[in-house]
Design a protein around this motif. Structure first.
Motif, mmCIF file in Angstrom:
data_model
loop_
_atom_site.group_PDB
_atom_site.id
_atom_site.type_symbol
_atom_site.label_atom_id
_atom_site.label_comp_id
_atom_site.label_asym_id
_atom_site.label_seq_id
_atom_site.Cartn_x
_atom_site.Cartn_y
_atom_site.Cartn_z
ATOM 1 N N ASP A 67 29.781 34.994 -28.585
ATOM 2 C CA ASP A 67 30.624 34.463 -27.520
ATOM 3 C C ASP A 67 31.911 35.266 -27.501
ATOM 4 O OD1 ASP A 67 32.062 33.067 -25.671
ATOM 5 O OD2 ASP A 67 32.064 31.185 -26.746
ATOM 6 N N ILE A 68 31.941 36.287 -26.652
ATOM 7 C CA ILE A 68 33.081 37.206 -26.641
ATOM 8 C C ILE A 68 34.390 36.476 -26.397
ATOM 9 C CG2 ILE A 68 32.876 37.831 -24.207
ATOM 10 C CD1 ILE A 68 33.595 40.407 -26.862
ATOM 11 N N SER A 69 34.401 35.429 -25.593
ATOM 12 C CA SER A 69 35.653 34.731 -25.320
ATOM 13 C C SER A 69 36.143 33.979 -26.554
ATOM 14 C CB SER A 69 35.500 33.764 -24.143
ATOM 15 O OG SER A 69 34.621 32.721 -24.482
ATOM 16 N N GLY A 70 35.227 33.515 -27.398
ATOM 17 C CA GLY A 70 35.639 32.823 -28.618
ATOM 18 C C GLY A 70 36.405 33.738 -29.547
ATOM 19 N N TYR A 71 35.889 34.927 -29.762
ATOM 20 C CA TYR A 71 36.576 35.896 -30.619
ATOM 21 C C TYR A 71 37.903 36.298 -30.001
ATOM 22 C CZ TYR A 71 37.675 40.104 -33.196
ATOM 23 O OH TYR A 71 38.326 41.048 -33.944
ATOM 24 N N GLN A 72 37.881 36.539 -28.714
ATOM 25 C CA GLN A 72 39.111 36.970 -28.053
ATOM 26 C C GLN A 72 40.150 35.854 -28.001
ATOM 27 O OE1 GLN A 72 38.477 39.126 -24.442
ATOM 28 N NE2 GLN A 72 37.331 40.726 -25.494
ATOM 29 N N ASP A 73 39.714 34.591 -28.072
ATOM 30 C CA ASP A 73 40.679 33.480 -28.160
ATOM 31 C C ASP A 73 41.554 33.635 -29.396
ATOM 32 O OD1 ASP A 73 39.867 32.289 -25.837
ATOM 33 O OD2 ASP A 73 38.650 30.751 -26.812
ATOM 34 N N PHE A 74 40.957 34.051 -30.491
ATOM 35 C CA PHE A 74 41.736 34.235 -31.726
ATOM 36 C C PHE A 74 42.768 35.342 -31.559
ATOM 37 C CE2 PHE A 74 38.144 31.991 -33.553
ATOM 38 C CZ PHE A 74 38.791 31.116 -34.406
ATOM 39 N N ALA A 75 42.348 36.458 -30.989
ATOM 40 C CA ALA A 75 43.270 37.574 -30.792
ATOM 41 C C ALA A 75 44.386 37.191 -29.825
ATOM 42 C CB ALA A 75 42.506 38.790 -30.275
ATOM 43 N N ARG A 76 44.029 36.527 -28.729
ATOM 44 C CA ARG A 76 45.025 36.118 -27.741
ATOM 45 C C ARG A 76 46.003 35.108 -28.339
ATOM 46 N NH1 ARG A 76 41.860 34.853 -24.000
ATOM 47 N NH2 ARG A 76 41.650 32.646 -24.457
ATOM 48 N N MET A 77 45.472 34.145 -29.091
ATOM 49 C CA MET A 77 46.346 33.139 -29.680
ATOM 50 C C MET A 77 47.342 33.780 -30.641
ATOM 51 S SD MET A 77 45.540 30.005 -32.175
ATOM 52 C CE MET A 77 45.287 28.723 -30.997
ATOM 53 N N HIS A 78 46.880 34.719 -31.449
ATOM 54 C CA HIS A 78 47.785 35.356 -32.400
ATOM 55 C C HIS A 78 48.871 36.137 -31.665
ATOM 56 C CE1 HIS A 78 49.096 38.010 -35.713
ATOM 57 N NE2 HIS A 78 48.936 36.890 -36.404
ATOM 58 N N LEU A 79 48.480 36.834 -30.628
ATOM 59 C CA LEU A 79 49.456 37.592 -29.847
ATOM 60 C C LEU A 79 50.464 36.658 -29.173
ATOM 61 C CD1 LEU A 79 50.373 40.336 -28.748
ATOM 62 C CD2 LEU A 79 48.813 39.966 -26.835
ATOM 63 N N GLN A 80 49.992 35.578 -28.573
ATOM 64 C CA GLN A 80 50.879 34.656 -27.876
ATOM 65 C C GLN A 80 51.790 33.878 -28.824
ATOM 66 O OE1 GLN A 80 48.040 32.405 -25.585
ATOM 67 N NE2 GLN A 80 48.183 33.784 -23.841
ATOM 68 N N ALA A 81 51.373 33.725 -30.064
ATOM 69 C CA ALA A 81 52.163 32.958 -31.026
ATOM 70 C C ALA A 81 53.096 33.833 -31.848
ATOM 71 C CB ALA A 81 51.230 32.172 -31.949
ATOM 72 N N THR A 82 53.182 35.105 -31.519
ATOM 73 C CA THR A 82 53.980 36.031 -32.319
ATOM 74 C C THR A 82 55.412 35.543 -32.527
ATOM 75 O OG1 THR A 82 52.645 37.913 -31.685
ATOM 76 C CG2 THR A 82 54.849 38.387 -32.460
ATOM 77 N N ASN A 83 56.070 35.108 -31.474
ATOM 78 C CA ASN A 83 57.460 34.668 -31.607
ATOM 79 C C ASN A 83 57.595 33.392 -32.424
ATOM 80 O OD1 ASN A 83 58.397 36.828 -30.131
ATOM 81 N ND2 ASN A 83 58.291 35.723 -28.192
#
Length: 125
Positions: A67-83
């Motif tokens: 599920d490509i979106s599942g894996y990418q959810d992790f990457a997106r969440m980490h990027l969005q939570a950087t601050n």
């Protein structure tokens, strides 16, 4: 408080993290894995054998292919939570929660029920 609530809701929006992080009892070191897995023990990347490194990489590739979106959810969440997740008092607890959710998602892939996420030993490597 608003910032904490925002990031918490963002995390909850990710279906993979919701299932992966809260789909088991967090106090249980085996976290629903088969008994032969034993407790989770994270090891440094440089301490893994070639076979163990390949198994981890294969697990990541398998998660992406399921599920490509599942894996990418992790990457997106980490990027969005950087601050929020970096440079604040939330750094350690947020990353512990995030890593557990990611590891549980990897463990949900058939054939990788005992996988653990290795860490990078900055002093050694």
């Amino acid at each position: 408080l608003v910032s904490v609530l925002y990031w918490f809701l963002l995390a909850m929006a990710s279906r993979w993290l919701l299932v992966a992080a809260f789909g088991c009892v967090l106090a249980d070191a085996t976290c629903g894995a088969p008994p032969e897995c034993g407790p989770r023990v994270r090891r440094g990347w440089s301490m893994l054998t070639c076979e163990e490194r390949n198994e981890y990489i294969d697990a990541v590739v398998a998660l992406r292919s399921l599920d490509i979106s599942g894996y990418q959810d992790f990457a997106r969440m980490h990027l969005q939570a950087t601050n929020y997740a970096h440079g604040t008092s939330a750094f350690l607890p947020w990353h512990r929660w995030y890593t557990l959710g990611y590891e549980n998602a990897l463990r949900s892939v058939p054939g990788y029920e005992c996988i653990t996420v290795p860490y990078w030993d900055w002093e050694r490597d």
